[in-house]
Design an enzyme around this catalytic site. Structure first.
Site, PDB file in Angstrom:
ATOM      1  CD1 TRP A 191      46.711  80.931  29.413  1.00 43.58           C
ATOM      2  CD2 TRP A 191      46.657  78.769  30.014  1.00 43.58           C
ATOM      3  NE1 TRP A 191      47.024  80.173  28.308  1.00 43.58           N
ATOM      4  CE2 TRP A 191      46.999  78.853  28.644  1.00 43.58           C
ATOM      5  CE3 TRP A 191      46.554  77.513  30.605  1.00 43.58           C
ATOM      6  CZ2 TRP A 191      47.254  77.722  27.863  1.00 43.58           C
ATOM      7  CZ3 TRP A 191      46.804  76.381  29.833  1.00 43.58           C
ATOM      8  CH2 TRP A 191      47.148  76.502  28.483  1.00 43.58           C
ATOM      9  CG  ASP A 200      50.612  80.309  34.821  1.00 39.61           C
ATOM     10  OD1 ASP A 200      51.738  80.420  34.294  1.00 39.61           O
ATOM     11  OD2 ASP A 200      49.641  79.764  34.258  1.00 39.61           O
ATOM     12  CE  LYS A 245      52.823  79.985  26.172  1.00 37.10           C
ATOM     13  NZ  LYS A 245      51.951  79.444  27.216  1.00 37.10           N
TER      14      LYS A 245
HETATM   15  C1  LIG Z   1      51.116  78.521  27.806  1.00 40.68           C
HETATM   16  C2  LIG Z   1      50.586  78.711  29.163  1.00 40.68           C
HETATM   17  C3  LIG Z   1      50.327  77.649  30.047  1.00 40.68           C
HETATM   18  C4  LIG Z   1      50.396  76.190  29.664  1.00 40.68           C
HETATM   19  O1  LIG Z   1      51.527  75.801  29.190  1.00 40.68           O
HETATM   20  P1  LIG Z   1      51.771  74.266  28.732  1.00 40.68           P
HETATM   21  O2  LIG Z   1      53.251  74.236  28.873  1.00 40.68           O
HETATM   22  O3  LIG Z   1      51.267  74.141  27.352  1.00 40.68           O
HETATM   23  O4  LIG Z   1      51.095  73.359  29.683  1.00 40.68           O
HETATM   24  C5  LIG Z   1      49.901  77.935  31.315  1.00 40.68           C
HETATM   25  N1  LIG Z   1      49.709  79.198  31.719  1.00 40.68           N
HETATM   26  C6  LIG Z   1      49.925  80.243  30.896  1.00 40.68           C
HETATM   27  C7  LIG Z   1      49.701  81.625  31.411  1.00 40.68           C
HETATM   28  C8  LIG Z   1      50.370  80.029  29.599  1.00 40.68           C
HETATM   29  O5  LIG Z   1      50.591  81.080  28.793  1.00 40.68           O
END
Ligand SMILES: *Cc1c(COP(=O)(O)O)cnc(C)c1O
Length: 360
Positions: A102, A172, A196
């Site tokens: 990511w 993030d 999540k």
């Molecule tokens: C799931 C995730 C994303 C991306 O999420 P989307 O909403 O599908 O764009 C970005 N960073 C991390 C760490 C993730 O787990």
């Protein structure tokens, strides 16, 4: 049919009580004779939902007053672009830390907007270790530092946030927000896709320090402009109303669990149980350095990978679903977010012990 224990990395399991409440009030929400999906986002009932989401998020995470809380669209991915659009200002460089899939995707997307100064990368260890954040050298010329606090695919998670840094820190936290307590005031900006640990997909949480606003390129569309969205309750246009409603319910549920500090203890217990089983066995293996292991996403392999499909099929028979590893790394992965109860992890561990006895 009974509900399974769902270890999906995202969208992921939601608290059962939340789903039941949504089901119970689906046809007639708040006595309106219509569902929450069918009423105006400008109605007083719906505006209260958005206000509740913000207030509950503020109290759960202890968000200081000088931060804006936004609920945007476009996912975590969308933020890889929206962040530079909004807070690059007159700078042309971003400091990036690469610790997995990511953060790698993020720096690739951000490279369309600025030069990337790669401060650290753990590619050499196949993303199984983490750098010491507070020992890194950052550039004074960078607009901000970007890193990923929990790498959902690789299963690595920082123990403590980056605090020794003069440039604003952007993190993030898509897959570990609300799972443990941390100090928001150390960050310039925090973002997280909801699917999540916050609720269903469709919403992206952005927590941004006020002094970083007002730097967006004047050509930036209002939907992508943090400052404009902040002044309009994140509703410059129609938001994903059902997702926001669900987030309100999930945050109420989390408050009922005792909040972030209480769920953090349960999360630690869940992770210790599963890592303990993996480490005590020669049959299962987790490749991540012990001090870098994620409490949310636990990848593991079986000594003989030919057993993977049998493991997954038998797990499914036991009501343990979505344990396949990410297509880029293979093996298995158990995502054990806030909404995964302790009993779910216990059931997984019992299944894994039995499977090892039979096939090990
Ligand atoms: C799931 C995730 C994303 C991306 O999420 P989307 O909403 O599908 O764009 C970005 N960073 C991390 C760490 C993730 O787990």
């Amino acid at each position: 049919m009974e509900r399974n224990y769902n270890f999906c990395a995202g969208p992921s399991t939601l608290p059962e009580s939340v789903l039941k409440q949504a089901q119970a009030e689906l046809l007639n929400w708040q006595g309106l004779g219509a569902s929450v999906m069918e009423v105006s986002h400008r109605s007083k009932e719906f505006e209260a939902v958005v206000r509740n989401c913000e207030n509950k998020m503020r109290s759960l995470l202890n968000i200081p007053e000088n931060y804006k809380v936004l609920f945007l669209q476009g996912g975590g991915f969308g933020q890889f672009t929206m962040i530079p659009m909004n807070i690059l200002g007159n700078k042309t460089q971003i400091d990036a830390i690469e610790t997995g899939v990511w953060s790698g995707k993020a720096l690739k997307a951000m490279a369309h907007h600025a030069n990337i100064n790669l401060v650290a990368s753990t590619k050499e260890t196949k993303f199984t270790t983490l750098p010491d954040l507070n020992a890194l050298n950052f550039s004074k010329d960078s607009a901000f530092v970007h890193y990923c606090d929990n790498e959902t695919i690789n299963g690595v998670e920082f123990r403590a946030p980056l605090t020794e840094c003069e440039t604003p820190v952007v993190a993030d936290m898509s897959s570990n927000i609300l799972s443990r307590a941390f100090d928001v005031s150390k960050f310039g900006l925090i973002y997280a896709g909801a699917q999540k640990n916050i609720g269903p997909s469709g919403v992206t949480l952005v927590i941004v320090r006020e002094d970083l606003l007002g730097q967006a390129d004047p050509k930036t569309s209002d939907v992508f402009n943090y400052e404009v969205q902040a002044k309009n309750m994140s509703m410059i246009n129609t938001p994903p109303t059902f997702s926001l409603y669900m987030i309100d319910l999930v945050l109420t549920w989390l408050q009922g669990q005792g909040g972030v500090e209480a769920i953090e203890k349960i999360n630690a217990e869940k992770a210790a149980m599963l890592y303990g089983l993996i480490d005590d066995s020669d049959f299962y293996h987790n490749p991540v350095a012990i001090d870098a292991r994620s409490r949310m996403n636990i990848p593991f392999t079986i000594a003989n990978p030919e057993l993977d499909p049998i493991f997954l099929a038998k797990a499914k028979e036991q009501g343990l679903i979505n344990l396949e590893g990410h297509r880029s790394v293979g093996g298995m992965r158990a995502s054990i977010y806030n909404a995964m109860p302790l009993e779910g992890v216990r059931a997984l561990c019992e299944f894994m012990s039995d499977f090892e006895k039979q096939y090990g």
